[in-house]
Enzyme design. Structure first.
Site, PDB file in Angstrom:
ATOM      1  N   CYS A 153       3.120  -6.609  -7.737  1.00 20.79           N
ATOM      2  CA  CYS A 153       2.029  -6.702  -6.774  1.00 20.79           C
ATOM      3  C   CYS A 153       1.161  -7.905  -7.097  1.00 20.79           C
ATOM      4  O   CYS A 153       1.628  -9.033  -7.055  1.00 20.79           O
ATOM      5  CB  CYS A 153       1.245  -5.406  -6.650  1.00 20.79           C
ATOM      6  SG  CYS A 153       0.505  -4.803  -8.167  1.00 20.79           S
ATOM      7  N   ARG A 154      -0.106  -7.693  -7.453  1.00 16.43           N
ATOM      8  CA  ARG A 154      -1.040  -8.824  -7.489  1.00 16.43           C
ATOM      9  C   ARG A 154      -1.171  -9.473  -8.855  1.00 16.43           C
ATOM     10  O   ARG A 154      -1.598 -10.607  -8.966  1.00 16.43           O
ATOM     11  CB  ARG A 154      -2.423  -8.360  -7.029  1.00 16.43           C
ATOM     12  CG  ARG A 154      -2.413  -7.941  -5.586  1.00 16.43           C
ATOM     13  CD  ARG A 154      -3.707  -7.283  -5.211  1.00 16.43           C
ATOM     14  NE  ARG A 154      -3.645  -6.804  -3.834  1.00 16.43           N
ATOM     15  CZ  ARG A 154      -4.212  -5.700  -3.396  1.00 16.43           C
ATOM     16  NH1 ARG A 154      -4.880  -4.934  -4.245  1.00 16.43           N
ATOM     17  NH2 ARG A 154      -4.114  -5.339  -2.156  1.00 16.43           N
TER      18      ARG A 154
END
Lengths: 229, 229
Positions: free
Chosen positions: B183-184
């Site tokens: 993800c991030r």
DNA sequence: CTCTTATTCTATTGTTCGTTAGAGTAGAAG
DNA sequence: CTTCTACTCTAACGAACAATAGAATAAGAG
């Protein structure tokens, strides 16, 4: 399932809260100046207060903030308390912060141009160039920081001539010598003043592109204490 | 000659003053969270406010601080204003700040251990490992961020399955597939939740050691927009 | 032109920060 | 034990910051 479960939010808040502790530590100009000084090595409160031009009480308060953010640690020796960086990575961080500011704020570059380059007029000498020159042996490397900073660590082979002593000792330098001066970092104000004196006395003098902390971090040869040359 | 001439002090104060502008910008947890989000790519005020769990007005105020510190810039498109990092070096700085915090605060590591590793139990997959696996072709790379973040930029070949859609779409995955989710960034909370779902459904699932910004900064292949696979 | 949406500005209130003065403490020297 | 030095703690107060509500603006839609 929601994108942000409550526990996820709590974890994020705690994580970013810790990250911001670093930010708060460097949110005041004087604390950054103190970190810069401590990148040189260990210093007592009194010395730090003097160098950063602040009262001892105020300096102590700022050092307390830095210690609580765990960027620095202390050591007591008699009545004196010495502060130092908690880790070399703090020095790295300071370098990245300084470079980012130089990058983002044209003003910083302008200040440096106006104050440093306008005064010495010549491009600085890079670390590699200095190493080559030192190999050829026809260069005097001058450490213009105060004597105790020199003793805490300096470029191997450099001569300690604190700025205050320079005028008196410049006469004893070999005639026509090529001199490279360095101090605390790329923006230290000591070197431009030293170059001014040296050139007035007829020497060819340039400044090192940056200071002692960068030299040490690059893994280049350093020495501690007095040198017998 | 005094060690610190007045002009030297003025120059120093101005320089450190500029350096501290960066510090002030990252002295609040929410502003760091916003920077982290912006390391992913451009975002509107509304989206940033939602992701960072704050009111739009408050978010706008913090973004204003970041813009005044010149770490971010804006672009207007119709009624929407998009914020983005002023330069890639800001992302680098954020990484160094995050690493320093991880280094200095054992709590950060503890949070990460408790929340991330305790949940997935397995070591993360490194970028190199993933590249090797992708070369062998027997791995599904899952981007669990919201669709618009995927479209703004993602790991080349990754499939977009926002966390909210995962439960519904997991049934269509090839039986027995090996899944790597990202993800991030290393501390994003989306992946642990995704791994939980995937394992419950019987897949072998691991997380990438860090997120999209690190992948992009490492110069590895990225893609923008929808991918036809 | 009015209405709606997205964002920013203004004013207000409570909180934290920075500085200073004055008192207090730890350690060394006499 | 007293005195000195180096540093830290406490209290106070003005300055700066953060969050909120409500008003204002900018751009597009009707």
């Amino acid at each position: 399932m929601a994108t942000n479960r409550p526990s996820g939010r709590l974890v994020k808040d705690e994580l970013y809260g810790h990250f911001s502790r670093i930010g708060k530590a460097v949110a005041h100009p004087k604390r950054i100046e103190l970190l810069d000084l401590l990148c040189q090595g260990e210093r007592s409160v009194e010395v730090l207060a003097d160098r950063a031009a602040m009262s001892v009480v105020n300096c102590s308060a700022h050092l307390r903030v830095l210690r609580e953010s765990r960027l620095v640690t202390t050591r007591r020796e008699g009545t004196r308390v010495f502060y130092r960086l908690a880790d070399d990575s703090v020095c790295t961080f300071f370098g990245v912060l300084r470079d980012l500011a130089t990058d983002r704020y044209a003003e910083v570059d302008r200040i440096v141009q106006d104050y440093f380059n306008a005064r010495d007029g010549l491009e600085p000498v890079s670390r590699d160039e200095l190493l080559r020159m030192a190999g050829d042996g026809d260069v005097v490397v001058l450490d213009v920081r105060p004597a105790e900073e020199y003793e805490a660590g300096h470029i191997a082979g450099a001569v300690s001539v604190p700025l205050d002593d320079l005028q008196a000792r410049v006469a004893s330098f070999p005639e026509g010598a090529f001199v490279v001066a360095y101090c605390r970092g790329p923006y230290c104000v000591l070197v431009p003043q030293a170059l001014e004196v040296l050139r007035r006395e007829g020497f060819e003098a340039r400044r090192l592109e940056d200071g002692f902390p960068e030299w040490r971090q690059a893994g280049l040869p350093v020495a501690v204490g007095q040198e017998s040359n």
